[in-house]
Design a protein around this motif. Structure first.
Motif, PDB file in Angstrom:
ATOM      1  N   CYS A 134      -9.716   3.510   0.740  1.00  0.00           N
ATOM      2  CA  CYS A 134     -10.605   3.655  -0.590  1.00  0.00           C
ATOM      3  C   CYS A 134     -10.386   3.249  -1.691  1.00  0.00           C
ATOM      4  O   CYS A 134     -11.569   3.985  -2.550  1.00  0.00           O
ATOM      5  CB  CYS A 134     -12.058   4.479   0.267  1.00  0.00           C
ATOM      6  N   ASP A 135      -8.734   3.856  -2.102  1.00  0.00           N
ATOM      7  CA  ASP A 135      -8.581   3.723  -3.507  1.00  0.00           C
ATOM      8  C   ASP A 135      -6.506   3.723  -3.299  1.00  0.00           C
ATOM      9  O   ASP A 135      -6.643   3.710  -2.045  1.00  0.00           O
ATOM     10  CB  ASP A 135      -8.371   5.574  -4.030  1.00  0.00           C
ATOM     11  N   ALA A 136      -5.983   4.368  -4.509  1.00  0.00           N
ATOM     12  CA  ALA A 136      -5.065   3.576  -4.348  1.00  0.00           C
ATOM     13  C   ALA A 136      -4.603   4.600  -3.503  1.00  0.00           C
ATOM     14  O   ALA A 136      -3.185   4.399  -3.188  1.00  0.00           O
ATOM     15  CB  ALA A 136      -4.417   3.926  -5.998  1.00  0.00           C
ATOM     16  N   ARG A 137      -4.200   5.655  -3.570  1.00  0.00           N
ATOM     17  CA  ARG A 137      -4.178   7.036  -2.872  1.00  0.00           C
ATOM     18  C   ARG A 137      -3.692   6.297  -2.309  1.00  0.00           C
ATOM     19  O   ARG A 137      -2.393   6.705  -1.111  1.00  0.00           O
ATOM     20  CB  ARG A 137      -4.294   8.466  -3.202  1.00  0.00           C
ATOM     21  N   THR A 138      -5.248   6.483  -0.759  1.00  0.00           N
ATOM     22  CA  THR A 138      -5.484   5.673   0.601  1.00  0.00           C
ATOM     23  C   THR A 138      -4.130   4.545   1.001  1.00  0.00           C
ATOM     24  O   THR A 138      -3.986   4.828   2.103  1.00  0.00           O
ATOM     25  CB  THR A 138      -6.395   6.166   1.064  1.00  0.00           C
ATOM     26  N   LEU A 139      -4.544   3.717  -0.406  1.00  0.00           N
ATOM     27  CA  LEU A 139      -3.892   2.226   0.065  1.00  0.00           C
ATOM     28  C   LEU A 139      -2.361   2.871   0.108  1.00  0.00           C
ATOM     29  O   LEU A 139      -1.293   1.690   1.079  1.00  0.00           O
ATOM     30  CB  LEU A 139      -3.390   1.222  -1.042  1.00  0.00           C
ATOM     31  N   LEU A 140      -1.653   3.541  -0.366  1.00  0.00           N
ATOM     32  CA  LEU A 140      -0.099   3.526  -0.483  1.00  0.00           C
ATOM     33  C   LEU A 140       0.242   4.537   0.774  1.00  0.00           C
ATOM     34  O   LEU A 140       1.279   4.309   1.311  1.00  0.00           O
ATOM     35  CB  LEU A 140       0.156   4.942  -1.891  1.00  0.00           C
ATOM     36  N   MET A 141      -0.957   5.493   1.262  1.00  0.00           N
ATOM     37  CA  MET A 141      -0.554   5.908   2.557  1.00  0.00           C
ATOM     38  C   MET A 141      -0.507   5.128   3.466  1.00  0.00           C
ATOM     39  O   MET A 141       0.197   5.102   4.641  1.00  0.00           O
ATOM     40  CB  MET A 141      -1.501   7.215   2.708  1.00  0.00           C
ATOM     41  N   ALA A 142      -1.764   4.260   3.765  1.00  0.00           N
ATOM     42  CA  ALA A 142      -1.583   2.624   4.809  1.00  0.00           C
ATOM     43  C   ALA A 142      -0.499   2.124   4.814  1.00  0.00           C
ATOM     44  O   ALA A 142      -0.194   1.762   5.598  1.00  0.00           O
ATOM     45  CB  ALA A 142      -2.510   2.219   4.504  1.00  0.00           C
ATOM     46  N   CYS A 143       0.268   2.124   3.416  1.00  0.00           N
ATOM     47  CA  CYS A 143       1.490   1.113   3.742  1.00  0.00           C
ATOM     48  C   CYS A 143       2.189   1.609   3.643  1.00  0.00           C
ATOM     49  O   CYS A 143       3.241   1.057   4.725  1.00  0.00           O
ATOM     50  CB  CYS A 143       2.002   0.564   2.355  1.00  0.00           C
ATOM     51  N   VAL A 144       2.728   3.169   3.420  1.00  0.00           N
ATOM     52  CA  VAL A 144       3.498   3.626   3.956  1.00  0.00           C
ATOM     53  C   VAL A 144       4.024   4.101   5.914  1.00  0.00           C
ATOM     54  O   VAL A 144       4.449   3.881   6.556  1.00  0.00           O
ATOM     55  CB  VAL A 144       3.867   5.693   3.869  1.00  0.00           C
ATOM     56  N   THR A 145       1.964   4.346   5.957  1.00  0.00           N
ATOM     57  CA  THR A 145       2.366   4.450   7.317  1.00  0.00           C
ATOM     58  C   THR A 145       2.710   3.334   8.085  1.00  0.00           C
ATOM     59  O   THR A 145       3.115   3.157   9.561  1.00  0.00           O
ATOM     60  CB  THR A 145       0.771   5.147   8.664  1.00  0.00           C
ATOM     61  N   THR A 146       2.094   2.221   7.532  1.00  0.00           N
ATOM     62  CA  THR A 146       2.815   1.236   8.258  1.00  0.00           C
ATOM     63  C   THR A 146       3.979   0.945   7.925  1.00  0.00           C
ATOM     64  O   THR A 146       4.574  -0.044   9.161  1.00  0.00           O
ATOM     65  CB  THR A 146       1.954  -0.643   7.282  1.00  0.00           C
TER      66      THR A 146
END
Length: 139
Positions: free
Chosen positions: A75-87
């Motif tokens: 829902c924001d830049a921080r969670t997008l980064l977290m999703a990329c790292v998790t992926t």
């Protein structure tokens, strides 16, 4: 960059507000959606493991499901980064699991992790020798 700047902090990013709202209102809130995904995955793996007698079914989604949760919560830049790292982590873990023969067809086939048999025999927790206790534990 344009995509990152367009994501703004919203109330759906606030875990405390989402939890206080309760899971009875499934309105597209990412935390509520995650609860539904978790419930579906739990029921699916429980049924597959019970029917097949192979209790390693959860191992097959163990590396995939966290990435799904992470992308639901973007829902924001921080969670997008977290999703990329998790992926990235999920792809690495899934690749290694597949390389060792973890995924076969049909999906419920394949080797069971040797630890499940030891747990079911009650070597660690004796009450699990009871079939009812074992199924409750498996769920």
């Amino acid at each position: 960059i344009l995509m990152l700047s367009s994501l703004s902090s919203s109330s759906s990013c606030d875990l405390l507000d989402a939890l206080l709202m309760g899971v009875k209102e499934f309105d597209g809130n990412p935390y509520n959606t995650s609860v539904l995904v978790c419930a579906f995955a739990t029921i699916l793996t429980f049924v597959a493991s019970t029917l097949s007698g192979n209790y390693s079914q959860v191992d097959k989604i163990w590396s995939i499901i966290p990435a799904i949760y992470a992308w639901i919560a973007v829902c924001d830049a921080r969670t997008l980064l977290m999703a990329c790292v998790t992926t990235i982590w999920a792809v690495r873990l899934t690749w290694n699991f597949n390389r060792r023969g973890g995924y076969k067809w049909p999906p419920w086939d394949g080797d069971e992790d040797y630890r499940w048999e030891e747990i079911q025999k009650g070597h660690f927790i004796t009450v699990l020798k009871n079939p009812i206790a074992w199924h409750l534990f498996n769920f």
